[in-house]
Design a protein around this motif. Structure first.
Motif, short mmCIF file in Angstrom:
data_model
loop_
_atom_site.label_atom_id
_atom_site.label_comp_id
_atom_site.label_asym_id
_atom_site.label_seq_id
_atom_site.Cartn_x
_atom_site.Cartn_y
_atom_site.Cartn_z
N VAL A 199 0.85 -1.19 0.00
CA VAL A 199 0.00 0.00 0.00
C VAL A 199 0.89 1.24 0.00
O VAL A 199 1.83 1.35 0.80
N GLN A 200 0.57 2.16 -0.90
CA GLN A 200 1.29 3.43 -0.92
C GLN A 200 0.29 4.56 -1.06
O GLN A 200 -0.61 4.49 -1.90
N LEU A 201 0.46 5.57 -0.23
CA LEU A 201 -0.37 6.77 -0.27
C LEU A 201 0.57 7.96 -0.39
O LEU A 201 1.45 8.14 0.45
N VAL A 202 0.38 8.78 -1.42
CA VAL A 202 1.27 9.91 -1.67
C VAL A 202 0.45 11.19 -1.72
O VAL A 202 -0.33 11.40 -2.65
N GLU A 203 0.66 12.04 -0.70
CA GLU A 203 -0.05 13.32 -0.64
C GLU A 203 0.74 14.41 -1.36
O GLU A 203 1.97 14.36 -1.41
N SER A 204 0.02 15.39 -1.85
CA SER A 204 0.63 16.56 -2.47
C SER A 204 -0.33 17.72 -2.38
O SER A 204 -1.51 17.54 -2.05
N GLY A 205 0.18 18.93 -2.68
CA GLY A 205 -0.68 20.09 -2.75
C GLY A 205 -0.59 21.04 -1.58
O GLY A 205 -1.23 22.10 -1.59
N GLY A 206 0.18 20.69 -0.56
CA GLY A 206 0.33 21.58 0.57
C GLY A 206 1.15 22.81 0.21
O GLY A 206 1.71 22.91 -0.88
N LEU A 251 -5.61 19.58 -1.65
CA LEU A 251 -4.70 18.48 -1.43
C LEU A 251 -5.12 17.27 -2.25
O LEU A 251 -6.32 17.05 -2.45
N SER A 252 -4.14 16.51 -2.69
CA SER A 252 -4.39 15.27 -3.42
C SER A 252 -3.67 14.12 -2.72
O SER A 252 -2.62 14.33 -2.11
N CYS A 253 -4.23 12.95 -2.83
CA CYS A 253 -3.60 11.74 -2.31
C CYS A 253 -3.82 10.63 -3.33
O CYS A 253 -4.96 10.21 -3.55
N THR A 254 -2.73 10.19 -3.94
CA THR A 254 -2.80 9.12 -4.93
C THR A 254 -2.43 7.81 -4.27
O THR A 254 -1.40 7.72 -3.59
N ALA A 255 -3.29 6.82 -4.45
CA ALA A 255 -3.15 5.54 -3.77
C ALA A 255 -2.77 4.43 -4.74
O ALA A 255 -3.10 4.48 -5.93
N VAL A 304 0.27 19.33 9.43
CA VAL A 304 0.62 18.34 8.41
C VAL A 304 -0.64 17.51 8.16
O VAL A 304 -1.26 17.00 9.10
N TYR A 305 -1.02 17.39 6.90
CA TYR A 305 -2.23 16.67 6.52
C TYR A 305 -1.86 15.32 5.94
O TYR A 305 -0.96 15.23 5.08
N TYR A 306 -2.56 14.28 6.41
CA TYR A 306 -2.29 12.90 6.00
C TYR A 306 -3.56 12.27 5.41
O TYR A 306 -4.65 12.46 5.95
N CYS A 307 -3.41 11.50 4.36
CA CYS A 307 -4.52 10.65 3.95
C CYS A 307 -4.27 9.25 4.49
O CYS A 307 -3.13 8.86 4.77
N THR A 308 -5.35 8.51 4.65
CA THR A 308 -5.25 7.23 5.31
C THR A 308 -6.35 6.28 4.84
O THR A 308 -7.44 6.71 4.43
N VAL A 309 -6.05 4.99 4.92
CA VAL A 309 -7.03 3.95 4.62
C VAL A 309 -6.84 2.82 5.63
O VAL A 309 -5.73 2.53 6.05
N LEU A 310 -7.96 2.23 6.02
CA LEU A 310 -7.92 1.06 6.89
C LEU A 310 -7.97 -0.17 5.99
O LEU A 310 -9.01 -0.46 5.37
N TYR A 311 -6.84 -0.86 5.87
CA TYR A 311 -6.72 -1.95 4.92
C TYR A 311 -6.12 -3.15 5.63
O TYR A 311 -5.10 -3.03 6.31
N THR A 312 -6.76 -4.28 5.50
CA THR A 312 -6.37 -5.54 6.17
C THR A 312 -6.15 -5.34 7.66
O THR A 312 -5.17 -5.83 8.24
N TRP A 362 -0.86 5.02 6.31
CA TRP A 362 -0.71 6.47 6.22
C TRP A 362 0.23 6.86 5.09
O TRP A 362 1.19 6.15 4.80
N GLY A 363 -0.02 8.04 4.53
CA GLY A 363 0.94 8.63 3.64
C GLY A 363 2.01 9.37 4.44
O GLY A 363 2.02 9.34 5.67
N GLN A 364 2.89 10.06 3.73
CA GLN A 364 3.99 10.77 4.40
C GLN A 364 3.58 12.15 4.90
O GLN A 364 4.28 12.75 5.70
N GLY A 365 2.42 12.62 4.43
CA GLY A 365 1.91 13.91 4.88
C GLY A 365 2.35 15.05 4.00
O GLY A 365 3.38 14.98 3.31
N THR A 366 1.57 16.12 4.04
CA THR A 366 1.90 17.34 3.32
C THR A 366 1.61 18.54 4.22
O THR A 366 0.56 18.59 4.86
N GLN A 367 2.55 19.46 4.31
CA GLN A 367 2.45 20.58 5.23
C GLN A 367 1.56 21.67 4.65
O GLN A 367 1.75 22.10 3.50
#
Length: 115
Positions: free
Chosen positions: A1-8, A19-23, A92-100, A105-110
């Motif tokens: 699983v990879q979550l990549v935030e951007s747009g901060g 903000l965007s988060c590509t999963a 810092v804003y994070y996107c997240t998913v509950l998986y398995t 979590w992503g790495q966050g964007t300030q």
């Protein structure tokens, strides 16, 4: 699983950011997604969530009416449109998913709101 935030970034009070988060690594359209935020010395705070295919949304009271969460299942991306930003939205804003059974979590964007 990879979550990549951007747009901060840095924005003046009253301004807007998206903000965007590509999963990747899981069937994105089958899972609800959320945005959280965190400031130094405080616990991570839930901001908004969106369900899987139906796209039902929920918001923290502190952002209701100013922030909008949305998703593009074809692009495996979740967005957070933030309007009327206030200095207290700085975090810092994070996107997240509950998986398995684990929250991923992503790495966050300030996001910094300051004049």
């Amino acid at each position: 699983v990879q979550l990549v935030e951007s747009g901060g970034g840095l924005v003046q009070p009253g301004g807007s950011l998206r903000l965007s988060c590509t999963a990747s690594g899981f069937p994105f359209s089958s899972y609800g997604m959320s945005w959280y935020r965190q400031t130094p010395g405080k616990q991570r705070e839930w901001v908004a969530g969106i369900s899987d295919s139906h796209g039902t949304t929920n918001y923290a009271d502190s952002v209701k009416g100013r922030f909008t969460i949305s998703r593009d299942n074809a692009e495996s991306t979740v967005y957070l449109q933030m309007n009327s930003l206030k200095p207290e939205d700085t975090a810092v804003y994070y996107c997240t998913v509950l998986y398995t059974g684990r929250r991923r979590w992503g790495q966050g964007t300030q996001v910094t709101v300051s004049s």
